[in-house]
Scaffold this active site. Structure first.
Site, mmCIF file in Angstrom:
data_model
loop_
_atom_site.group_PDB
_atom_site.id
_atom_site.type_symbol
_atom_site.label_atom_id
_atom_site.label_comp_id
_atom_site.label_asym_id
_atom_site.label_seq_id
_atom_site.Cartn_x
_atom_site.Cartn_y
_atom_site.Cartn_z
ATOM 1 N N LYS A 65 0.882 -1.164 0.000
ATOM 2 C CA LYS A 65 0.000 0.000 0.000
ATOM 3 C C LYS A 65 0.920 1.215 0.000
ATOM 4 O O LYS A 65 1.693 1.413 0.935
ATOM 5 C CB LYS A 65 -0.886 0.008 1.242
ATOM 6 C CG LYS A 65 -1.866 1.157 1.238
ATOM 7 C CD LYS A 65 -2.843 1.031 2.385
ATOM 8 C CE LYS A 65 -3.994 2.006 2.248
ATOM 9 N NZ LYS A 65 -3.609 3.389 2.045
ATOM 10 N N ASP A 70 1.901 5.013 0.219
ATOM 11 C CA ASP A 70 1.347 6.166 0.914
ATOM 12 C C ASP A 70 1.622 7.420 0.100
ATOM 13 O O ASP A 70 2.499 8.212 0.416
ATOM 14 C CB ASP A 70 1.991 6.265 2.301
ATOM 15 C CG ASP A 70 1.236 7.223 3.184
ATOM 16 O OD1 ASP A 70 0.090 7.583 2.834
ATOM 17 O OD2 ASP A 70 1.779 7.627 4.223
ATOM 18 N N TYR A 75 -1.209 0.486 -10.229
ATOM 19 C CA TYR A 75 -1.576 -0.821 -9.687
ATOM 20 C C TYR A 75 -3.019 -1.221 -9.940
ATOM 21 O O TYR A 75 -3.398 -2.345 -9.687
ATOM 22 C CB TYR A 75 -1.332 -0.871 -8.173
ATOM 23 C CG TYR A 75 -1.959 0.308 -7.454
ATOM 24 C CD1 TYR A 75 -3.333 0.411 -7.315
ATOM 25 C CD2 TYR A 75 -1.177 1.337 -6.944
ATOM 26 C CE1 TYR A 75 -3.912 1.500 -6.697
ATOM 27 C CE2 TYR A 75 -1.746 2.428 -6.319
ATOM 28 C CZ TYR A 75 -3.104 2.498 -6.199
ATOM 29 O OH TYR A 75 -3.677 3.587 -5.605
ATOM 30 N N LYS A 93 -2.631 -2.608 7.576
ATOM 31 C CA LYS A 93 -1.627 -1.556 7.772
ATOM 32 C C LYS A 93 -0.612 -1.962 8.831
ATOM 33 O O LYS A 93 -0.954 -2.590 9.830
ATOM 34 C CB LYS A 93 -2.315 -0.242 8.142
ATOM 35 C CG LYS A 93 -3.105 0.275 6.940
ATOM 36 C CD LYS A 93 -3.679 1.636 7.105
ATOM 37 C CE LYS A 93 -2.735 2.758 7.120
ATOM 38 N NZ LYS A 93 -3.392 4.068 7.079
ATOM 39 N N CYS A 126 27.616 35.162 15.725
ATOM 40 C CA CYS A 126 27.523 33.894 16.467
ATOM 41 C C CYS A 126 28.238 32.789 15.662
ATOM 42 O O CYS A 126 27.919 32.540 14.499
ATOM 43 C CB CYS A 126 26.052 33.548 16.662
ATOM 44 S SG CYS A 126 25.779 31.881 17.238
#
Ligand code: IVH
Length: 682
Positions: A130, A132, A240, A329, A446
């Site tokens: 799966k 993302d 897919y 998942k 700095c």
């Protein structure tokens, strides 16, 4: 359920409202404020509460606080990503969501339900990762890509063709013996971890806020209204799924469709297993969980689909998801570890970032010993104290996050953490700019800032100076051989020999690299100067418009704002940079040292400046990308939609609604030949 069931009823309403808010943030704005896992937990809580108080589904959605699809289209109910400014496209087959689970038992129940429907002992499945990313539907007519659309509300989505055409591995054509007449191919657009890091590093160097994860950035990029900006971020695609297909019954199995995609040279998922039953599917899921960390795209689970497309059709769908597929998942990896210390990084612009130093732990394939704590508010809100045990999570976010403190493990009375008042490097009192979360060190001298500024100047995205990495810079500054950029060009070989690890050859190499850097393109120098808000893209735009550093230094606010893509904030930052006496003296020195301070493209006549083009129909003499490149080279812009602002519409064969809209607005229409001869006039 009775309405007196006040408490649960209120909770349900609250959960529902919260989910709606998170849906809006995720789908429409690509800017979620909670992790996917937290979102899934809310959803599960909602489902179980709903089942508990209304087990028979007797009450209307309104009564239990569940909103119907906002568009009133009850066919499909999924989150809605549609935005103003995009044209709509009706999907021929709806784009559904997937039933999600984190539970092994749910997966086997899913199989059991299907076996019951088909009265079978074992069903063949396809197991895939799966991804993302952002769901996309590509419509091909006789093998030609005609539109790319987002999922939208499941029934119709936004047309984003222009924003994804630049994707290198996007098949603009599919050819071969087995190409159907009309086919909707579903896939996922994603951004690789590498590109995500590149963009975030650039933003960090510019003092801009960082994107949370590649998925949000990919979603945001697809939904940019300006395709030119979208092209600056590298997206990829993987395919897919099969939507509508003509002729019908063309493919019989998911695995056969996957093979066809491969034959068409389309990008497919690299893990694809056809299995004969649920046990084998489970074995594949476990294999995938191990393999997925090596993939270029973020994967948060496995999708298990009935392999037979005919069985898929017979199993059918609910209003949200198919009954023939499920997403299992993977839990984001989390672990508890000891927070040993909180240290501070001082960025190039003075921003102080607190960093958690952790007892090292193995998490999602890497050893984690540092995690960002973001800012002082975050530490306060989570009440994070040195010596605490903290839960660290590494999900799609990649950068490990400190989720929470394990309060029950807190020993004794560790004092609350107090954010320092002074810069951890130079002790200057920190300031907080109104409206910003970060504390900053205001001192330009700095040392940590100087180091970060020089590292940025030398970095690959700017002057790309070989052999001048962070450790060398640190030594140069600590030995006070360098305090500002121009000092780099005064370094002598014999001074470099005093640095650790510098023998004759390496000293000579660095001197040579510095010498070579003087000829770097002007935009690289401009980037490297570190003007706030000016990154690569803006630096290139500025060079294109002003040609020389002197011209740019003399530009007024109005001159700058007049340039497309340069807003007031950036314009102010540029003028204030050149007003500074220190910067003026640095620039004079850099010029004296012979650095390149002018564009080497000054011969190009930007005769298309302020002209906005829209391309429609097919082009025969060039690809769309080539046409866009030409327009931009001469200073023009390309937009995906026709409006009053459009200057020219270049219309090729097959032009449709854009042509009629341009005609009705009286916009000049060019054939491809006319467009070409316009370019010859240079
Ligand atoms: S199949 C009918 N396969 O996950 C829905 N989806 O949470 C069929 N996704 O909207 C989708 N990888 O955008 C399928 N290998 C994969 C997938 C996948 C990611 C996305 C897809 C879908 C979402 C659902």
């Amino acid at each position: 359920m009775t309405k007196e069931d006040g408490e649960s009823f209120r909770k349900l309403k609250e959960l529902n409202e919260a989910i709606e808010v998170h849906d809006e943030k995720y789908y429409k704005h690509a800017h979620p404020t909670i992790s996917d896992q937290e979102y899934d937990r809310l959803k599960r809580e909602l489902d179980s509460l709903q089942a508990q108080i209304d087990p028979l589904g007797l009450f209307s959605s309104d009564e239990v606080g569940v909103t119907e699809s906002k568009q009133g289209e009850n066919l499909v109910q999924v989150g809605d990503d549609r935005l103003e400014g995009f044209s709509s496209h009706q999907h021929l087959a709806p784009m559904l969501s997937l039933e999600n689970t984190y539970d092994k038992e749910d997966f086997f129940e899913f199989d059991q339900r299907l076996r019951k429907i088909f009265n079978s002992n074992a069903l063949p499945y396809a197991v895939e990762p799966k991804i993302d990313g952002v769901a996309i539907s590509l419509t091909y007519q006789n093998g030609e890509l005609i539109t790319a659309t987002t999922r939208g509300n499941g029934n119709s989505g936004d047309i984003v063709t222009q924003n994804i055409l630049h994707i290198e591995n996007l098949p603009k054509k599919i050819s071969g013996s087995s190409v159907p007449e009309l086919v909707e191919i579903r896939g996922e657009v994603f951004m690789s971890h590498e590109e995500f890091h590149r963009i975030n590093e650039e933003r960090e160097a510019l003092g801009q806020s960082l994107y949370a994860n590649p998925r949000n950035l990919a979603a945001g990029t697809i939904k940019l209204l300006d395709p030119k900006s979208a092209r600056k971020r590298k997206l990829e695609i993987v395919l897919y799924g099969l939507g509508h297909c003509e002729p019908r019954g063309y493919f019989r199995e998911q695995s056969a469709f996957h093979d066809a995609l491969k034959k068409w040279n389309a990008p497919v998922v690299e893990f694809f297993k056809k299995v004969s039953n649920a046990d084998e599917a489970w074995q594949s899921i476990i294999l995938l969980d191990e393999a997925r960390h090596a993939y270029d795209y973020p994967t948060d689970g496995a999708v298990i689909k009935l392999d037979s497309l005919d069985m898929q059709a017979r199993a059918g769908t609910t209003s949200k998801a198919p009954r023939w597929a499920i997403a299992y998942k993977f839990e984001a990896e989390r672990q508890s570890t000891l927070l040993q210390d909180i240290i501070f990084q001082v960025g190039r612009t003075g921003t102080i970032t607190p960093v958690a130093c952790l007892q090292p732990i193995q998490l999602a394939g890497t050893i984690v010993s540092r995690a960002s704590l973001h800012n002082a508010d975050e530490i306060d809100r989570k009440d994070i104290r040195v010596g605490d045990h903290v839960v660290v999570e590494k999900a799609g976010e990649i950068i490990p996050q400190v989720l929470q403190v394990e309060l029950d493990k807190r020993q004794g009375s560790a004092p609350p953490f107090i954010f320092p008042l002074n810069c951890p490097c130079c002790q200057t009192e920190l300031i907080r700019i109104e409206g910003e979360a970060a504390w900053k060190c205001p001192s330009y001298e700095c040392t940590d800032q100087v180091k970060a500024r020089l590292a940025y100047f030398s970095s690959r995205g700017c002057m790309d100076i070989e052999n001048l990495g962070e450790s060398v810079i640190k030594q140069l500054i600590d030995k006070q051989l360098v305090v500002k950029i121009s000092d780099l060009y005064e370094l002598q070989e014999k001074q470099l020999l005093t640095l650790d690890g510098f023998a004759g050859k390496s000293a000579q190499n660095l001197v040579d690299a510095l010498l070579a850097s003087k000829a770097q393109d002007f935009w690289r120098l401009l980037c490297g100067l570190g003007i706030k808000h000016v990154g690569t893209a803006a630096a290139k735009d500025l060079v294109r418009h002003f040609k020389t550093l002197d011209n740019l230094a003399a530009a007024t606010l109005e001159d700058l704002i007049a340039i497309d893509g340069i807003g007031e904030t950036m314009a102010e930052s540029i003028t204030s940079f050149f007003r500074s006496e220190f910067n003026q003296s640095e620039i004079e020195k850099l010029k004296t040292h012979g650095l390149c301070v002018r564009s080497n493209e000054s011969t190009i006549d930007l005769f298309l400046r302020n002209k906005i083009f829209v391309l429609t129909g097919s082009l025969t003499r060039q690809t769309r990308d080539e046409a866009i490149e030409k327009i931009e080279t001469y200073g023009g812009k390309v937009s995906s939609s026709v409006s009053k602002k459009t200057t020219f519409l270049v219309a090729g064969p097959g032009a449709g609604s854009k042509l009629s809209k341009a005609e009705s607005l009286g916009i000049e229409i060019l054939s491809e030949d006319q467009f070409e001869s316009m370019l010859q006039h240079t």
